[in-house]
Design a protein around this motif. Structure first.
Motif, PDB file in Angstrom:
ATOM      1  N   ALA A  82      37.636  44.923  47.627  1.00 18.94           N
ATOM      2  CA  ALA A  82      38.617  45.825  48.222  1.00 18.94           C
ATOM      3  C   ALA A  82      39.759  46.120  47.259  1.00 18.94           C
ATOM      4  N   VAL A  83      40.211  45.105  46.521  1.00 22.41           N
ATOM      5  CA  VAL A  83      41.273  45.326  45.547  1.00 22.41           C
ATOM      6  C   VAL A  83      40.801  46.274  44.451  1.00 22.41           C
ATOM      7  N   ARG A  84      39.575  46.108  44.020  1.00 20.42           N
ATOM      8  CA  ARG A  84      39.027  46.992  42.984  1.00 20.42           C
ATOM      9  C   ARG A  84      39.012  48.444  43.442  1.00 20.42           C
ATOM     10  N   MET A  85      38.669  48.663  44.696  1.00 25.70           N
ATOM     11  CA  MET A  85      38.538  50.020  45.204  1.00 25.70           C
ATOM     12  C   MET A  85      39.865  50.624  45.663  1.00 25.70           C
ATOM     13  N   LEU A  86      40.727  49.799  46.278  1.00 26.77           N
ATOM     14  CA  LEU A  86      41.915  50.325  46.950  1.00 26.77           C
ATOM     15  C   LEU A  86      43.202  50.193  46.142  1.00 26.77           C
ATOM     16  N   ARG A  87      43.227  49.296  45.159  1.00 28.49           N
ATOM     17  CA  ARG A  87      44.392  49.107  44.297  1.00 28.49           C
ATOM     18  C   ARG A  87      45.684  48.858  45.078  1.00 28.49           C
ATOM     19  N   PRO A  88      45.734  47.836  45.905  1.00 30.58           N
ATOM     20  CA  PRO A  88      46.974  47.532  46.633  1.00 30.58           C
ATOM     21  C   PRO A  88      48.025  46.957  45.693  1.00 30.58           C
ATOM     22  N   ASP A  89      49.270  46.963  46.151  1.00 31.00           N
ATOM     23  CA  ASP A  89      50.358  46.336  45.404  1.00 31.00           C
ATOM     24  C   ASP A  89      50.492  44.861  45.763  1.00 31.00           C
ATOM     25  N   VAL A  90      50.269  44.555  47.045  1.00 30.74           N
ATOM     26  CA  VAL A  90      50.432  43.199  47.559  1.00 30.74           C
ATOM     27  C   VAL A  90      49.233  42.864  48.448  1.00 30.74           C
ATOM     28  N   VAL A  91      48.747  41.636  48.322  1.00 30.85           N
ATOM     29  CA  VAL A  91      47.670  41.148  49.181  1.00 30.85           C
ATOM     30  C   VAL A  91      48.210  40.010  50.040  1.00 30.85           C
ATOM     31  N   LEU A  92      48.010  40.103  51.357  1.00 32.49           N
ATOM     32  CA  LEU A  92      48.253  38.969  52.250  1.00 32.49           C
ATOM     33  C   LEU A  92      46.933  38.241  52.378  1.00 32.49           C
ATOM     34  N   MET A  93      46.864  37.017  51.860  1.00 39.13           N
ATOM     35  CA  MET A  93      45.596  36.311  51.678  1.00 39.13           C
ATOM     36  C   MET A  93      45.542  35.007  52.472  1.00 39.13           C
ATOM     37  N   ASP A  94      44.609  34.919  53.418  1.00 40.43           N
ATOM     38  CA  ASP A  94      44.365  33.651  54.094  1.00 40.43           C
ATOM     39  C   ASP A  94      43.757  32.683  53.085  1.00 40.43           C
ATOM     40  N   VAL A  95      44.013  31.386  53.241  1.00 41.27           N
ATOM     41  CA  VAL A  95      43.468  30.439  52.271  1.00 41.27           C
ATOM     42  C   VAL A  95      42.150  29.823  52.721  1.00 41.27           C
ATOM     43  N   ARG A  96      41.936  29.713  54.022  1.00 41.42           N
ATOM     44  CA  ARG A  96      40.719  29.059  54.506  1.00 41.42           C
ATOM     45  C   ARG A  96      39.804  30.093  55.138  1.00 41.42           C
ATOM     46  N   MET A  97      38.778  30.481  54.380  1.00 44.79           N
ATOM     47  CA  MET A  97      37.838  31.503  54.836  1.00 44.79           C
ATOM     48  C   MET A  97      36.428  31.133  54.399  1.00 44.79           C
ATOM     49  N   PRO A  98      35.413  31.623  55.096  1.00 42.69           N
ATOM     50  CA  PRO A  98      34.034  31.358  54.691  1.00 42.69           C
ATOM     51  C   PRO A  98      33.659  32.136  53.436  1.00 42.69           C
ATOM     52  N   ARG A  99      32.555  31.766  52.835  1.00 40.28           N
ATOM     53  CA  ARG A  99      31.965  32.421  51.675  1.00 40.28           C
ATOM     54  C   ARG A  99      32.809  32.236  50.417  1.00 40.28           C
TER      55      ARG A  99
END
Length: 225
Positions: free
Chosen positions: A45-62
């Motif tokens: 998603a970052v590659r395609m959308l080029r956001p300035d800021v990411v809100l990132m959960d730390v505990r996720m699958p995969r």
């Protein structure tokens, strides 16, 4: 109207993403450009959308937020990542800071805290509460940030830059530094940029770690609230 801050939401719980989206879309200077349910999707998603800021959960699958942060910081050095956590002393969140995140935020933060954190990260401020800084230093304050300089570059700082460096280490925001040093916030931003460049630190989080490693402020110093 100035460009809006582009935000990507990354969390495996759809309701949490929805809640954040509703808060952010009510702000005229913030724009949610996309969502992702795990770290692997976030990288794409970052590659395609080029956001300035990411809100990132730390505990996720995969792929968890720690590995995603590590890869994203390497691929997109200007990207700012604020990790989301349930507990403010979560070791996963601290690991994400070591991976290059600019700070972390509790998932139950008030809406104004959420929006302020995004703006702070985008503006180059660290998103860390004083006691979080203490805990961070306890966990890995003895390790310099990757590619950071040792003692030499700190001595290259001008007197004003050194004052700004110490204020950063105390956890002050740009606005607070400006008020304390009687200069404009834009001037502080300029000094911060020069300090980071001379120290070889990626961002303010790494600069804080480096400041305490170099003894710029005492290890037992009280942090400003």
């Amino acid at each position: 109207m100035p460009d809006r801050i582009r935000v990507l939401l990354v969390d495996d719980e759809k309701l949490i993403r929805l809640g954040f989206r509703l808060v952010l879309e009510a702000e005229p200077d913030l724009e949610v450009v996309g969502e992702a349910s795990d770290g692997a999707d976030a990288i794409e998603a970052v590659r395609m959308l080029r956001p300035d800021v990411v809100l990132m959960d730390v505990r996720m699958p995969r792929m968890d937020g720690i590995e995603a942060t590590r890869q994203l910081v390497a691929q997109h050095p200007s990207l700012r990542i604020v990790v989301l956590t349930t507990f403010d002393l979560d070791e996963y969140a601290f690991a994400a800071l070591r991976a290059g995140a600019s700070g972390f935020l509790l998932k139950d933060a008030h809406p104004h805290e959420l929006t302020a954190a995004i703006r702070a990260a985008h503006g180059g401020d660290a998103v860390l509460a004083p006691r979080v800084t203490r805990r961070m230093l306890e966990m890995f304050g003895d390790r310099l940030p990757e590619n950071a300089a040792s003692d030499g570059p700190a001595s290259d700082l001008t007197e004003r830059e050194h004052e700004v460096f110490v204020a950063m280490a105390r956890g002050l925001t740009n606005a607070e530094i400006g008020a304390e040093l009687f200069v404009s916030e834009s001037t502080v931003k300029t000094h911060v940029g020069r300090v980071l460049a001379k120290l070889g630190a990626r961002d303010r989080v790494h600069a804080v770690i480096l400041a305490h490693r170099l003894g710029v402020v005492p290890r037992d110093a009280e942090f400003d609230a």
